[in-house]
Design an enzyme around this catalytic site. Structure first.
Site, PDB file in Angstrom:
ATOM      1  N   LEU A 156       8.330   5.746  11.355  1.00 41.38           N
ATOM      2  CA  LEU A 156       7.003   5.650  11.990  1.00 41.38           C
ATOM      3  C   LEU A 156       6.685   4.222  12.394  1.00 41.38           C
ATOM      4  CD1 LEU A 156       5.043   8.023   9.590  1.00 41.38           C
ATOM      5  CD2 LEU A 156       5.736   8.494  11.949  1.00 41.38           C
ATOM      6  N   HIS A 175       7.631  -0.319  11.450  1.00 40.41           N
ATOM      7  CA  HIS A 175       8.006  -1.376  10.506  1.00 40.41           C
ATOM      8  C   HIS A 175       6.826  -2.310  10.380  1.00 40.41           C
ATOM      9  CE1 HIS A 175      12.232  -0.280  10.877  1.00 40.41           C
ATOM     10  NE2 HIS A 175      12.015  -0.192  12.178  1.00 40.41           N
ATOM     11  N   GLY A 176       6.568  -2.742   9.162  1.00 36.76           N
ATOM     12  CA  GLY A 176       5.520  -3.739   8.959  1.00 36.76           C
ATOM     13  C   GLY A 176       6.144  -5.009   8.451  1.00 36.76           C
ATOM     14  N   ASN A 177       5.295  -5.902   8.020  1.00 34.66           N
ATOM     15  CA  ASN A 177       5.770  -7.168   7.491  1.00 34.66           C
ATOM     16  C   ASN A 177       6.499  -6.970   6.167  1.00 34.66           C
ATOM     17  OD1 ASN A 177       6.034  -9.930   7.403  1.00 34.66           O
ATOM     18  ND2 ASN A 177       4.157 -10.166   6.216  1.00 34.66           N
ATOM     19  N   GLY A 178       6.072  -5.957   5.413  1.00 36.66           N
ATOM     20  CA  GLY A 178       6.662  -5.793   4.080  1.00 36.66           C
ATOM     21  C   GLY A 178       7.506  -4.555   3.896  1.00 36.66           C
ATOM     22  N   GLY A 179       7.664  -3.730   4.909  1.00 31.90           N
ATOM     23  CA  GLY A 179       8.453  -2.516   4.670  1.00 31.90           C
ATOM     24  C   GLY A 179       8.547  -1.627   5.885  1.00 31.90           C
ATOM     25  N   VAL A 229       7.916   2.466   7.285  1.00 27.76           N
ATOM     26  CA  VAL A 229       7.255   3.737   6.979  1.00 27.76           C
ATOM     27  C   VAL A 229       8.018   4.870   7.669  1.00 27.76           C
ATOM     28  CG1 VAL A 229       5.095   5.037   7.097  1.00 27.76           C
ATOM     29  CG2 VAL A 229       5.026   2.558   6.816  1.00 27.76           C
ATOM     30  N   LYS A 273       6.353   4.918   2.541  1.00 25.37           N
ATOM     31  CA  LYS A 273       6.546   3.494   2.829  1.00 25.37           C
ATOM     32  C   LYS A 273       7.571   2.946   1.835  1.00 25.37           C
ATOM     33  CE  LYS A 273       4.017  -0.637   3.895  1.00 25.37           C
ATOM     34  NZ  LYS A 273       2.748  -1.090   4.384  1.00 25.37           N
ATOM     35  N   ASP A 315      -6.266  -6.049   3.376  1.00 26.07           N
ATOM     36  CA  ASP A 315      -5.416  -6.000   4.570  1.00 26.07           C
ATOM     37  C   ASP A 315      -6.053  -5.105   5.640  1.00 26.07           C
ATOM     38  OD1 ASP A 315      -3.255  -6.719   6.082  1.00 26.07           O
ATOM     39  OD2 ASP A 315      -1.835  -5.348   5.117  1.00 26.07           O
TER      40      ASP A 315
HETATM   41  P1  ATP Z   1       1.807  -4.796   7.591  1.00 22.02           P
HETATM   42  O1  ATP Z   1       3.113  -4.574   6.932  1.00 22.02           O
HETATM   43  O2  ATP Z   1       1.556  -6.230   7.892  1.00 22.02           O
HETATM   44  O3  ATP Z   1       0.686  -4.126   6.825  1.00 22.02           O
HETATM   45  P2  ATP Z   1       1.689  -2.595   9.478  1.00 22.02           P
HETATM   46  O4  ATP Z   1       0.456  -1.967   8.901  1.00 22.02           O
HETATM   47  O5  ATP Z   1       1.809  -2.547  10.980  1.00 22.02           O
HETATM   48  O6  ATP Z   1       1.828  -4.110   9.040  1.00 22.02           O
HETATM   49  P3  ATP Z   1       3.215  -0.720   7.931  1.00 22.02           P
HETATM   50  O7  ATP Z   1       2.100  -0.584   6.956  1.00 22.02           O
HETATM   51  O8  ATP Z   1       4.595  -0.828   7.395  1.00 22.02           O
HETATM   52  O9  ATP Z   1       2.989  -1.949   8.886  1.00 22.02           O
HETATM   53  O10 ATP Z   1       3.151   0.543   8.892  1.00 22.02           O
HETATM   54  C1  ATP Z   1       3.995   0.660   9.983  1.00 22.02           C
HETATM   55  C2  ATP Z   1       3.454   1.724  10.899  1.00 22.02           C
HETATM   56  O11 ATP Z   1       3.639   3.012  10.322  1.00 22.02           O
HETATM   57  C3  ATP Z   1       1.958   1.620  11.160  1.00 22.02           C
HETATM   58  O12 ATP Z   1       1.681   0.786  12.233  1.00 22.02           O
HETATM   59  C4  ATP Z   1       1.547   3.048  11.429  1.00 22.02           C
HETATM   60  O13 ATP Z   1       1.607   3.295  12.808  1.00 22.02           O
HETATM   61  C5  ATP Z   1       2.589   3.883  10.721  1.00 22.02           C
HETATM   62  N1  ATP Z   1       2.032   4.532   9.523  1.00 22.02           N
HETATM   63  C6  ATP Z   1       1.808   3.932   8.331  1.00 22.02           C
HETATM   64  N2  ATP Z   1       1.312   4.819   7.433  1.00 22.02           N
HETATM   65  C7  ATP Z   1       1.205   6.007   8.101  1.00 22.02           C
HETATM   66  C8  ATP Z   1       0.740   7.323   7.731  1.00 22.02           C
HETATM   67  N3  ATP Z   1       0.280   7.578   6.499  1.00 22.02           N
HETATM   68  N4  ATP Z   1       0.788   8.287   8.666  1.00 22.02           N
HETATM   69  C9  ATP Z   1       1.246   8.024   9.917  1.00 22.02           C
HETATM   70  N5  ATP Z   1       1.683   6.813  10.324  1.00 22.02           N
HETATM   71  C10 ATP Z   1       1.669   5.812   9.442  1.00 22.02           C
HETATM   72 MG    MG Z   2       0.137  -0.966   7.162  1.00 25.84          MG
END
Ligand code: ATP
Ligand code: MG
Length: 380
Positions: A172, A174-178, A180, A195, A283
């Site tokens: 779904l 990638h974020g800074n820490g992982g 999804v 995640k 956050d």
């Molecule tokens: P950071 O790591 O800095 O918080 P982020 O929020 O963009 O950044 P993630 O939390 O890893 O990164 O999430 C990555 C992406 O996965 C998100 O941008 C979102 O679109 C998707 N995502 C996260 N959680 C869900 C969820 N429960 N259902 C659907 N999509 C999700």
């Molecule tokens: Mg996030």
């Protein structure tokens, strides 16, 4: 010479294995293991944790025949090490030599705070130490190890979730820490968002994170993402939550005012709920606001576990442009900082672009603008 046909593990199954844990700048501790081939990476880290309670050990090394150090940080690598070791002791046996213990060298990770470039002041209380003194003298009985492994499994598998029951599908984001993933949970038939965060932390910290995440089971609000459970496997934590089929708000660009108004109500209700539980989100940003086709808006990724927030901050150096000035400057922060991030997020969603210049002088600009505004206020 039956072992030649059956392979080294069969031949050595009943053999007592002696692991010599080398202590940096001092001697070594010998640990006698009665079920060597079944030994898990986590078991070894647990014993190292008892031998070196002050250090944060996340991996260890052994030496190959050339004296090169090889790192072990997973069950797979453990298997490779044991297989290598058993083949060397077979050679020693065949040559009538004395059998050498398996020497391992614990590897400590960087001291806390070293990589936290923003100097974030999150609650850094240490976890309750279960080992006040090194419990290992010369050898550990293998049944005590079995017991602690079973206990750990229970502690580290929060809720009903475990890796075997999950089928990962799409990524779904990638974020800074992982990362999804959208995933299917076989026993319940539920679609989840999982995640996965890589964290090189000690077992103690893993346990602390799991106990801090417990509060998520009590979170019950239609404005907060549902939590199904979390578990550690080797050096990664998987956090299983409700899947939101509309994704996060960061992809929606400019949102019309009447829609944004309804979103704002949901987000503020979600935050108020968290604050009532004495949880700061930490956050708040559009990518942590999720929507679904039932018209719901829910918050995710809030800092319920200070230890998890800490560990991610230490492992991944990142800039968060939504952070309030006091957080960027490393000062104390509170509910107001969440409100700042909320404001910046809504400005972005309303304008269709991030309100501050990107990205070079961004952090300084936020701090300076804030200082200027404070001065103006003081002058009026
Ligand atoms: P950071 O790591 O800095 O918080 P982020 O929020 O963009 O950044 P993630 O939390 O890893 O990164 O999430 C990555 C992406 O996965 C998100 O941008 C979102 O679109 C998707 N995502 C996260 N959680 C869900 C969820 N429960 N259902 C659907 N999509 C999700
Ligand atoms: Mg996030």
């Amino acid at each position: 010479m039956l072992w030649l046909l059956l392979g080294p593990f069969h031949a050595m199954e009943n053999q007592v294995l002696v692991i010599r844990i080398k202590i940096p700048n001092s001697g070594a501790v010998d640990w006698t293991v009665h079920s060597g081939p079944q030994l898990l990476f986590r078991d070894v880290l647990d014993v190292i944790g008892q031998v070196l309670p002050e250090a944060t050990t996340t991996a260890f090394e052994y030496e190959d025949e050339d004296g090169d150090r090889i790192t072990v940080r997973s069950d797979e690598e453990m298997k490779a090490m044991l297989s290598y070791y058993y083949s060397t002791i077979m050679e020693q046996q065949v040559n009538g030599q004395l059998i050498e213990p398996l020497q391992i060298f614990p590897r400590a990770c960087k001291p806390p705070g070293e990589r936290n470039i923003h100097g974030l002041k999150v609650n850094t209380r240490a976890g309750p130490s279960q080992h006040s003194s090194p419990a290992v003298s010369d050898s550990l009985p293998s049944n005590s190890l079995k017991k602690s492994s079973a206990e750990l499994k229970k502690i580290l598998a929060n809720g009903q979730m475990n890796e075997q029951d999950i089928r990962y599908r799409d990524t779904l984001g990638h974020g800074n820490g992982g990362t999804v993933y959208k995933a299917y949970h076989v026993p319940s038939g539920k679609i989840l968002a999982v995640k996965v965060i890589l964290l090189d932390i000690t077992l103690e910290l893993q346990k602390q994170i799991m106990s801090e995440l417990e509060i998520l089971y009590k979170c019950d609000s239609s404005y907060i993402i549902g939590f199904y459970g979390a578990f550690f496997v080797e050096n990664r934590i998987s956090i299983c939550t409700e899947f939101m089929d509309g994704g996060s708000l960061d992809v929606y660009r400019k949102i019309p005012e009447h829609v944004l108004g309804r979103i704002a109500v949901a987000v503020v209700k979600g935050l108020t709920y968290l604050w009532s539980l004495k949880i700061l989100h930490r956050d708040v940003k559009p990518s942590n606001m999720l929507v679904n086709t039932r018209g719901q808006v829910k918050l995710c990724d809030f800092g319920v576990s200070t230890q998890l927030v800490n560990s991610i901050a230490k492992t991944y150096v990142g800039t968060n442009a939504y952070m309030a000035p006091e957080r960027i400057s490393g000062e104390q922060y509170g509910i107001h900082s969440d409100v700042w991030s909320l404001g910046i997020s809504f400005m972005e969603l309303a304008l269709g672009r991030f309100p501050y210049p990107q990205p070079l002088q961004l952090l300084q600009c936020i701090v300076d603008e804030h200082a200027k505004a404070a001065k103006r206020k003081a002058g009026t």
